[in-house]
Scaffold this active site. Sequence first.
Site, mmCIF file in Angstrom:
data_model
loop_
_atom_site.group_PDB
_atom_site.id
_atom_site.type_symbol
_atom_site.label_atom_id
_atom_site.label_comp_id
_atom_site.label_asym_id
_atom_site.label_seq_id
_atom_site.Cartn_x
_atom_site.Cartn_y
_atom_site.Cartn_z
ATOM 1 N N ARG A 174 0.783 -1.167 0.080
ATOM 2 C CA ARG A 174 0.139 -0.180 0.084
ATOM 3 C C ARG A 174 0.866 1.039 0.082
ATOM 4 N NH1 ARG A 174 -3.487 -2.968 -1.531
ATOM 5 N NH2 ARG A 174 -5.416 -3.243 -0.433
ATOM 6 N N GLU A 213 -4.458 7.581 -4.676
ATOM 7 C CA GLU A 213 -4.535 6.735 -6.153
ATOM 8 C C GLU A 213 -6.120 7.032 -6.824
ATOM 9 O OE1 GLU A 213 -4.400 2.626 -5.376
ATOM 10 O OE2 GLU A 213 -2.351 2.644 -4.721
ATOM 11 N N HIS A 253 -1.961 0.057 -9.839
ATOM 12 C CA HIS A 253 -2.401 -0.760 -8.775
ATOM 13 C C HIS A 253 -3.100 -2.120 -9.520
ATOM 14 C CE1 HIS A 253 -4.592 -1.273 -4.572
ATOM 15 N NE2 HIS A 253 -4.135 -2.219 -4.920
HETATM 16 N N1 LIG Z 1 -0.911 -4.275 -5.179
HETATM 17 C C1 LIG Z 1 -1.856 -4.963 -5.064
HETATM 18 O O1 LIG Z 1 -2.912 -5.123 -6.141
HETATM 19 C C2 LIG Z 1 -2.068 -6.107 -4.112
HETATM 20 C C3 LIG Z 1 -1.642 -5.414 -2.717
HETATM 21 N N2 LIG Z 1 -1.939 -6.252 -1.756
HETATM 22 C C4 LIG Z 1 -1.368 -6.044 -0.296
HETATM 23 O O2 LIG Z 1 -0.406 -6.873 0.096
HETATM 24 C C5 LIG Z 1 -0.782 -6.905 1.680
HETATM 25 C C6 LIG Z 1 -0.408 -8.292 1.870
HETATM 26 O O3 LIG Z 1 -1.189 -9.467 1.528
HETATM 27 P P1 LIG Z 1 -0.929 -11.104 2.072
HETATM 28 O O4 LIG Z 1 0.614 -11.396 2.004
HETATM 29 O O5 LIG Z 1 -1.911 -11.748 1.428
HETATM 30 O O6 LIG Z 1 -1.223 -10.668 3.633
HETATM 31 P P2 LIG Z 1 -0.565 -11.634 4.843
HETATM 32 O O7 LIG Z 1 -1.311 -11.177 6.069
HETATM 33 O O8 LIG Z 1 -0.446 -13.073 4.459
HETATM 34 O O9 LIG Z 1 0.935 -11.028 4.979
HETATM 35 C C7 LIG Z 1 1.277 -9.848 5.544
HETATM 36 C C8 LIG Z 1 2.507 -10.009 6.364
HETATM 37 O O10 LIG Z 1 3.247 -8.814 6.878
HETATM 38 C C9 LIG Z 1 3.524 -8.994 8.265
HETATM 39 N N3 LIG Z 1 3.451 -7.644 9.022
HETATM 40 C C10 LIG Z 1 2.232 -7.126 9.265
HETATM 41 N N4 LIG Z 1 2.415 -5.847 9.977
HETATM 42 C C11 LIG Z 1 3.841 -5.996 10.151
HETATM 43 C C12 LIG Z 1 4.977 -5.051 10.837
HETATM 44 N N5 LIG Z 1 4.297 -4.168 11.303
HETATM 45 N N6 LIG Z 1 6.121 -5.464 10.591
HETATM 46 C C13 LIG Z 1 6.648 -6.518 10.049
HETATM 47 N N7 LIG Z 1 5.727 -7.299 9.367
HETATM 48 C C14 LIG Z 1 4.309 -7.089 9.361
HETATM 49 C C15 LIG Z 1 2.601 -10.318 8.611
HETATM 50 O O11 LIG Z 1 3.004 -10.669 9.767
HETATM 51 C C16 LIG Z 1 2.569 -11.147 7.565
HETATM 52 O O12 LIG Z 1 3.459 -11.931 7.762
HETATM 53 C C17 LIG Z 1 -2.305 -6.783 1.762
HETATM 54 O O13 LIG Z 1 -2.706 -6.503 3.097
HETATM 55 C C18 LIG Z 1 -2.468 -5.712 0.646
HETATM 56 O O14 LIG Z 1 -2.453 -4.453 1.478
HETATM 57 C C19 LIG Z 1 -2.320 -7.553 -1.733
HETATM 58 C C20 LIG Z 1 -2.710 -7.952 -2.962
HETATM 59 C C21 LIG Z 1 -2.954 -7.202 -4.226
HETATM 60 O O1 LIG Z 2 -6.799 -7.147 -2.824
HETATM 61 C C1 LIG Z 2 -6.095 -6.302 -2.518
HETATM 62 O O2 LIG Z 2 -5.817 -5.830 -1.173
HETATM 63 C C2 LIG Z 2 -5.349 -5.223 -3.517
HETATM 64 O O3 LIG Z 2 -4.978 -4.154 -3.396
HETATM 65 C C3 LIG Z 2 -6.229 -5.616 -4.850
HETATM 66 O O4 LIG Z 2 -6.390 -6.774 -5.260
#
Ligand SMILES: NC(=O)C1=CN([C@@H]2O[C@H](COP(=O)(O)OP(=O)(O)OC[C@H]3O[C@@H](n4cnc5c(N)ncnc54)[C@H](O)[C@@H]3O)[C@@H](O)[C@H]2O)C=CC1
Ligand SMILES: O=C(O)C(=O)CO
Length: 325
Positions: free
Chosen positions: A237, A266, A285
């Site tokens: 993000r 965005e 994005h």
């Molecule tokens: N660019 C895009 O279109 C997309 C962006 N995302 C972003 O990616 C993020 C992650 O998605 P997932 O891997 O599925 O989530 P997840 O929950 O599996 O992984 C997030 C990791 O970050 C770690 N974490 C959280 N806060 C932390 C901190 N303060 N310090 C250190 N580590 C920390 C957690 O322990 C976890 O291992 C989503 O929350 C979303 O914001 C997700 C999908 C698409």
């Molecule tokens: O799933 C999310 O968090 C995204 O940013 C878009 O897939």
Amino acid sequence: MKKHVVLYKKLSAPLMARLHEAAQVTLIETLDPTGLAQLRDALPGAHGLLGASLRLDATLLDMAPQLEAVASVSVGVDNYDIDYLTQRGILLSNTPDVLTETTADTGFALILATARRVVELANMVRAGNWNQNIGPLHFGSDVHGKTLGIIGMGRIGEALAQRGHFGFGMPVIYHSHSPKPAVEQRFGAQYRSLPDLLQQADFVCLTLPLTAQTQGLIGAKEFALMGPETIFINISRGKVVDEAALVEALQQRTIRAAGLDVFEREPLNHDSPLLRLNNVVATPHIGSATHETREAMAKCAVDNLLAALAGERPINLVNTGAWKR
Ligand SMILES: NC(=O)C1=CN([C@@H]2O[C@H](COP(=O)(O)OP(=O)(O)OC[C@H]3O[C@@H](n4cnc5c(N)ncnc54)[C@H](O)[C@@H]3O)[C@@H](O)[C@H]2O)C=CC1
Ligand SMILES: O=C(O)C(=O)CO
């Protein structure tokens, strides 16, 4: 009587048919000012909401006194006032897992595009400026064998580590809430403190959620720890990064390049200084934006919403504290 569902995202015909069978449906096609007015009109009768990319705060939620469930078509839930939803007993669900591989593909696309200067040099060719064999001025840097640094070793972080380790022979270092022995075993990954990772990684990749703890996590102090060859990748993000500090680091070339899928605001302003830097690859994005994955996310959200409205616990319940049955 059928429950009333308000969609603020258009779904495929089969998913629309499923929803129409189970519920009374109001579709808001776009979130322009007219769409937002339609949404406000529909909220008083809504039992369920489904969509993405809208900040659902207490003011909007207060317009929906009958609301039982919100299904986000995203894994990130930073757009929702989770405490308030929980206080109201409204079930919030998201769409993890189905987008993990696609988002990691996007991360790797940005790694390759920045390191090999794909966009900059393709634009040079398109502009008719490829007039002689290229020389060192246009060379990029290797990806294979370089150190991949992952901040936030969750689902997407692991999928990125898998690509780096098995596909490109990259040593993987990571920073997360805590060490993950299984990940270390699978990818030979090594845990680092945040400052150590910033100093040692050739590619610094953000894959953590936006939370009160991660907002502004990477600022001037953190960019100063990176080296002049570091490439910075953000697929999490925009608000996890101080964008002004990033611009400064790129302009001063204290880091080499950035691959950015997400931004503080965005869509990105057309006059953003990021767009004047040829060491930046900016995408709109697109992390999960493939036909297959967006359909899988939408199906997951529909499954979650219909379960919640039928009194069942949605598989991807985010605010478990709201589940009282
Ligand atoms: N660019 C895009 O279109 C997309 C962006 N995302 C972003 O990616 C993020 C992650 O998605 P997932 O891997 O599925 O989530 P997840 O929950 O599996 O992984 C997030 C990791 O970050 C770690 N974490 C959280 N806060 C932390 C901190 N303060 N310090 C250190 N580590 C920390 C957690 O322990 C976890 O291992 C989503 O929350 C979303 O914001 C997700 C999908 C698409
Ligand atoms: O799933 C999310 O968090 C995204 O940013 C878009 O897939």
